[in-house]
Write a protein that holds these residues in place. Structure first.
Motif, PDB file in Angstrom:
ATOM      1  N   TYR A 246       0.841  -1.205   0.000  1.00 12.04           N
ATOM      2  CA  TYR A 246       0.000   0.000   0.000  1.00 12.04           C
ATOM      3  C   TYR A 246       0.880   1.261   0.000  1.00 12.04           C
ATOM      4  O   TYR A 246       0.589   2.228  -0.706  1.00 12.04           O
ATOM      5  CB  TYR A 246      -0.898   0.027   1.241  1.00 12.04           C
ATOM      6  N   CYS A 247       1.923   1.235   0.803  1.00 15.57           N
ATOM      7  CA  CYS A 247       2.806   2.405   0.892  1.00 15.57           C
ATOM      8  C   CYS A 247       3.467   2.699  -0.454  1.00 15.57           C
ATOM      9  O   CYS A 247       3.617   3.862  -0.846  1.00 15.57           O
ATOM     10  CB  CYS A 247       3.868   2.180   1.968  1.00 15.57           C
ATOM     11  N   ALA A 248       3.872   1.647  -1.137  1.00 16.41           N
ATOM     12  CA  ALA A 248       4.549   1.835  -2.425  1.00 16.41           C
ATOM     13  C   ALA A 248       3.610   2.371  -3.493  1.00 16.41           C
ATOM     14  O   ALA A 248       4.004   3.188  -4.328  1.00 16.41           O
ATOM     15  CB  ALA A 248       5.158   0.510  -2.875  1.00 16.41           C
ATOM     16  N   VAL A 249       2.359   1.937  -3.452  1.00 15.97           N
ATOM     17  CA  VAL A 249       1.408   2.286  -4.520  1.00 15.97           C
ATOM     18  C   VAL A 249       0.584   3.521  -4.174  1.00 15.97           C
ATOM     19  O   VAL A 249       0.405   4.426  -5.000  1.00 15.97           O
ATOM     20  CB  VAL A 249       0.470   1.090  -4.815  1.00 15.97           C
ATOM     21  N   HIS A 250       0.077   3.601  -2.946  1.00  9.16           N
ATOM     22  CA  HIS A 250      -0.903   4.631  -2.589  1.00  9.16           C
ATOM     23  C   HIS A 250      -0.340   5.780  -1.745  1.00  9.16           C
ATOM     24  O   HIS A 250      -0.988   6.822  -1.625  1.00  9.16           O
ATOM     25  CB  HIS A 250      -2.075   3.992  -1.837  1.00  9.16           C
ATOM     26  N   LYS A 251       0.788   5.549  -1.097  1.00 13.69           N
ATOM     27  CA  LYS A 251       1.379   6.556  -0.210  1.00 13.69           C
ATOM     28  C   LYS A 251       0.371   7.069   0.837  1.00 13.69           C
ATOM     29  O   LYS A 251       0.064   8.260   0.902  1.00 13.69           O
ATOM     30  CB  LYS A 251       1.929   7.734  -1.021  1.00 13.69           C
ATOM     31  N   PRO A 252      -0.163   6.176   1.658  1.00  7.49           N
ATOM     32  CA  PRO A 252      -1.144   6.589   2.678  1.00  7.49           C
ATOM     33  C   PRO A 252      -0.530   7.522   3.707  1.00  7.49           C
ATOM     34  O   PRO A 252       0.668   7.459   3.996  1.00  7.49           O
ATOM     35  CB  PRO A 252      -1.577   5.264   3.316  1.00  7.49           C
ATOM     36  N   LYS A 253      -1.375   8.380   4.276  1.00  9.18           N
ATOM     37  CA  LYS A 253      -0.926   9.337   5.273  1.00  9.18           C
ATOM     38  C   LYS A 253      -1.160   8.854   6.702  1.00  9.18           C
ATOM     39  O   LYS A 253      -0.605   9.417   7.650  1.00  9.18           O
ATOM     40  CB  LYS A 253      -1.639  10.674   5.082  1.00  9.18           C
ATOM     41  N   LEU A 254      -2.011   7.828   6.846  1.00  7.75           N
ATOM     42  CA  LEU A 254      -2.447   7.452   8.197  1.00  7.75           C
ATOM     43  C   LEU A 254      -2.736   5.964   8.269  1.00  7.75           C
ATOM     44  O   LEU A 254      -3.197   5.356   7.290  1.00  7.75           O
ATOM     45  CB  LEU A 254      -3.715   8.234   8.561  1.00  7.75           C
ATOM     46  N   TYR A 255      -2.468   5.388   9.437  1.00  7.82           N
ATOM     47  CA  TYR A 255      -2.859   4.018   9.753  1.00  7.82           C
ATOM     48  C   TYR A 255      -3.572   4.057  11.099  1.00  7.82           C
ATOM     49  O   TYR A 255      -3.058   4.609  12.071  1.00  7.82           O
ATOM     50  CB  TYR A 255      -1.633   3.108   9.819  1.00  7.82           C
ATOM     51  N   VAL A 256      -4.769   3.479  11.171  1.00  4.32           N
ATOM     52  CA  VAL A 256      -5.571   3.477  12.394  1.00  4.32           C
ATOM     53  C   VAL A 256      -5.499   2.085  13.013  1.00  4.32           C
ATOM     54  O   VAL A 256      -5.829   1.096  12.344  1.00  4.32           O
ATOM     55  CB  VAL A 256      -7.032   3.872  12.109  1.00  4.32           C
ATOM     56  N   SER A 257      -5.086   2.009  14.274  1.00  2.00           N
ATOM     57  CA  SER A 257      -4.806   0.715  14.875  1.00  2.00           C
ATOM     58  C   SER A 257      -5.310   0.631  16.309  1.00  2.00           C
ATOM     59  O   SER A 257      -5.343   1.627  17.036  1.00  2.00           O
ATOM     60  CB  SER A 257      -3.290   0.476  14.879  1.00  2.00           C
ATOM     61  N   VAL A 258      -5.721  -0.565  16.707  1.00  2.00           N
ATOM     62  CA  VAL A 258      -5.986  -0.881  18.117  1.00  2.00           C
ATOM     63  C   VAL A 258      -4.946  -1.923  18.511  1.00  2.00           C
ATOM     64  O   VAL A 258      -5.058  -3.086  18.148  1.00  2.00           O
ATOM     65  CB  VAL A 258      -7.414  -1.419  18.321  1.00  2.00           C
ATOM     66  N   SER A 259      -3.922  -1.502  19.232  1.00  3.82           N
ATOM     67  CA  SER A 259      -2.801  -2.389  19.559  1.00  3.82           C
ATOM     68  C   SER A 259      -3.172  -3.422  20.607  1.00  3.82           C
ATOM     69  O   SER A 259      -2.728  -4.573  20.550  1.00  3.82           O
ATOM     70  CB  SER A 259      -1.606  -1.562  20.062  1.00  3.82           C
ATOM     71  N   VAL A 260      -3.959  -3.013  21.593  1.00  8.89           N
ATOM     72  CA  VAL A 260      -4.237  -3.853  22.761  1.00  8.89           C
ATOM     73  C   VAL A 260      -5.717  -4.219  22.806  1.00  8.89           C
ATOM     74  O   VAL A 260      -6.584  -3.351  22.774  1.00  8.89           O
ATOM     75  CB  VAL A 260      -3.832  -3.128  24.055  1.00  8.89           C
ATOM     76  N   PHE A 261      -6.005  -5.531  22.864  1.00 10.76           N
ATOM     77  CA  PHE A 261      -7.372  -6.048  22.861  1.00 10.76           C
ATOM     78  C   PHE A 261      -8.157  -5.498  21.667  1.00 10.76           C
ATOM     79  O   PHE A 261      -9.215  -4.884  21.803  1.00 10.76           O
ATOM     80  CB  PHE A 261      -8.082  -5.751  24.179  1.00 10.76           C
ATOM     81  N   HIS A 262      -7.584  -5.748  20.515  1.00 11.18           N
ATOM     82  CA  HIS A 262      -8.159  -5.328  19.240  1.00 11.18           C
ATOM     83  C   HIS A 262      -9.620  -5.766  19.118  1.00 11.18           C
ATOM     84  O   HIS A 262      -9.993  -6.856  19.543  1.00 11.18           O
ATOM     85  CB  HIS A 262      -7.320  -5.952  18.117  1.00 11.18           C
ATOM     86  N   ASN A 263     -10.431  -4.895  18.560  1.00 10.95           N
ATOM     87  CA  ASN A 263     -11.852  -5.158  18.325  1.00 10.95           C
ATOM     88  C   ASN A 263     -12.036  -5.548  16.852  1.00 10.95           C
ATOM     89  O   ASN A 263     -11.689  -4.757  15.985  1.00 10.95           O
ATOM     90  CB  ASN A 263     -12.653  -3.883  18.628  1.00 10.95           C
ATOM     91  N   PRO A 264     -12.500  -6.772  16.545  1.00 10.05           N
ATOM     92  CA  PRO A 264     -13.239  -7.715  17.387  1.00 10.05           C
ATOM     93  C   PRO A 264     -12.444  -8.920  17.893  1.00 10.05           C
ATOM     94  O   PRO A 264     -13.005  -9.762  18.578  1.00 10.05           O
ATOM     95  CB  PRO A 264     -14.312  -8.207  16.420  1.00 10.05           C
TER      96      PRO A 264
END
Length: 470
Positions: A246-264
């Motif tokens: 994705y980084c190589a093709v789209h150059k995203p500006k943001l990644y949204v993550s839940v590191s601990v006890f990810h939902n779902p």
């Protein structure tokens, strides 16, 4: 159940039942209605009754018939207000896309299917949150001489100074050192995420999101016009190879993550995956929003990106709705120094300031250790509930595809959970089918269960009965 003795015909009752669920978004756009034969068997009526009911829904514009596939909820149907509740009609161009995947769950929180425990809910039961220290803190704050002054003027732009200092101390305990003036209070964690998105992104920008992931975040970003890039979430963290592409093709500006006890899934990020993720963010110049919504029920030593990078690439978001007081709507952002002022500008444009009274009461609860003790009680209670729920789920034939942890279980039912959720709704239970946790809704045999609300043997008995008939 449909009532034969009712003044309404069975056809009208059935059409009204589906119509209400569609208007309340308990059936999402694109959801498939049961086949005529299945619906007739489920409701104990003739196929002709079902056909007539579906014809009514077609005439009302709530569903559409797809050749050789069945009946599906129309996209436009979930955007129309229920009769009697509407304001002046808007042209289609004035309406944004309805975030139906998320609102089918959110509306379920306010349009409860019954008084039974709800397996699909994303929150703890209200009786778990009850306390004496919350009202006591509010009373103490409202009797201070400063009540008059802070009630009759706007609060501090960053948020109450006492709360921000309490949050800085609390974050230090999670190995996230941050000065109080790098913390911004918000109207809940969702508002915090919205502030970050509106500050860093513009419509059309690519954003990487975890999949499966939080339906509300998918819907919110889509409503803002963002281009979602789903990243498969594994037990140790995101699929870094997919992210690199994705980084190589789209150059995203943001990644949204839940590191601990990810939902779902309730997965937790591993240290190795976290380090590689931060290297990728530095290499490709994108920020990471770390949503630590479940920090209050998680171990302090769990791996957090904000702790590893010292809030350089990471923007840390938290809140208290899940553990303390949902209606207080208190959240916060801990940000890199360079982003504090831009984020604060966005906050001021959206809400001006946040209410100081409840922020001061929360600060008191944190400073006096009441929140910490409350969280310890909740964790103990949740551990016991999880043990019971896992046992009942396994007995009912479910298979856990992720190790049971945290608040949620991610289970494989072996049947289409969209169809199952409709049948369970007839029995008064709201489910969270797996399709809701994907950026593009697709049929799934998975579902998310809330360990705190699935200790009811009656639910699992009904679940087993219905699964065996599918």
């Amino acid at each position: 159940m449909l009532l034969k003795a009712s003044s309404q015909s069975l056809t009208d009752q059935l059409a009204a039942r589906f119509g209400e669920r569609i208007r309340n978004r308990l059936l999402a756009a694109g959801a498939r209605l049961p086949s005529v034969r299945q619906c007739a068997e489920q409701q104990g009526v003739s196929p002709s009754t079902v056909v007539a009911a579906y014809d009514q829904l077609l005439a009302q514009g709530l569903v559409e018939a797809r050749k050789n596939r069945g009946f599906f909820v129309r996209e436009a149907a979930v955007q129309e207000p229920a009769p009697g509740r509407a304001g002046p009609p808007q042209p289609p161009s004035a309406r944004g896309p309805a975030p139906v995947n998320a609102t089918s769950l959110i509306r379920g929180m306010f349009h409860r299917a019954s008084n039974k425990p709800q397996p699909g809910m994303g929150v703890l039961p209200t009786e778990w949150l009850e306390s004496t220290f919350l009202p006591a803190a509010v009373r103490k704050v409202t009797t201070t001489p400063s009540l008059h002054s802070f009630s009759l003027q706007y609060g501090e732009p960053l948020g109450d100074a006492g709360l921000r200092q309490a949050l800085a101390t609390k974050l230090a305990g999670l190995n996230v050192p941050v000065p109080a003036d790098h913390i911004i209070t918000t109207v809940g964690a969702t508002h915090a995420l919205d502030i970050v998105s509106r500050t860093l992104l513009r419509p059309g920008d690519p954003v990487m999101v975890e999949e499966p992931g939080w339906a509300v975040e998918f819907a919110r970003l889509s409503a803002l016009g963002m281009h979602l890039l789903p990243v498969p979430r594994r037990a140790d963290g995101p699929d870094l190879q997919v992210m690199a592409k994705y980084c190589a093709v789209h150059k995203p500006k943001l990644y949204v993550s839940v590191s601990v006890f990810h939902n779902p899934t309730s997965y937790c990020l591993s240290p190795g995956s976290a380090h590689r993720l931060l290297q990728l963010a530095n290499q490709h110049d994108f920020h990471i929003v770390e949503d630590d919504t479940y920090s209050h029920i998680a171990p302090a030593h769990a791996t957090r990106l904000a702790a590893l990078d010292g809030l350089q690439r990471t923007i840390y978001v938290g809140g208290f709705a899940k553990i303390l007081a949902p209606n207080w709507r208190i959240g916060f952002i801990a940000a890199p120094e360079a982003l504090v002022e831009p984020l604060l500008d966005t906050k001021l444009l959206t809400t001006l300031t946040t209410p100081a009274l409840l922020e001061k009461a929360l600060a008191l609860c944190i400073d006096q250790g009441q929140l910490r003790r409350h969280c310890e009680r909740i964790r103990t209670r949740l551990d016991l509930a999880r043990s019971r729920s896992v046992k009942l789920a396994l007995q009912a034939g479910c298979r856990f595809v992720a190790e049971p942890a945290g608040l949620f279980g991610w289970v494989d039912t072996g049947v289409d959970t969209d169809a199952l959720s409709q049948r369970m709704l007839d029995e008064g239970y709201l489910l969270a089918p797996g399709a809701l946790f994907h950026a593009q809704r697709e049929p799934s045999t998975l579902m998310r269960i809330n360990f705190a609300t699935t200790q009811d043997a009656a639910f699992w008995k009904k679940y087993g009965e219905l699964v065996r008939r599918m």
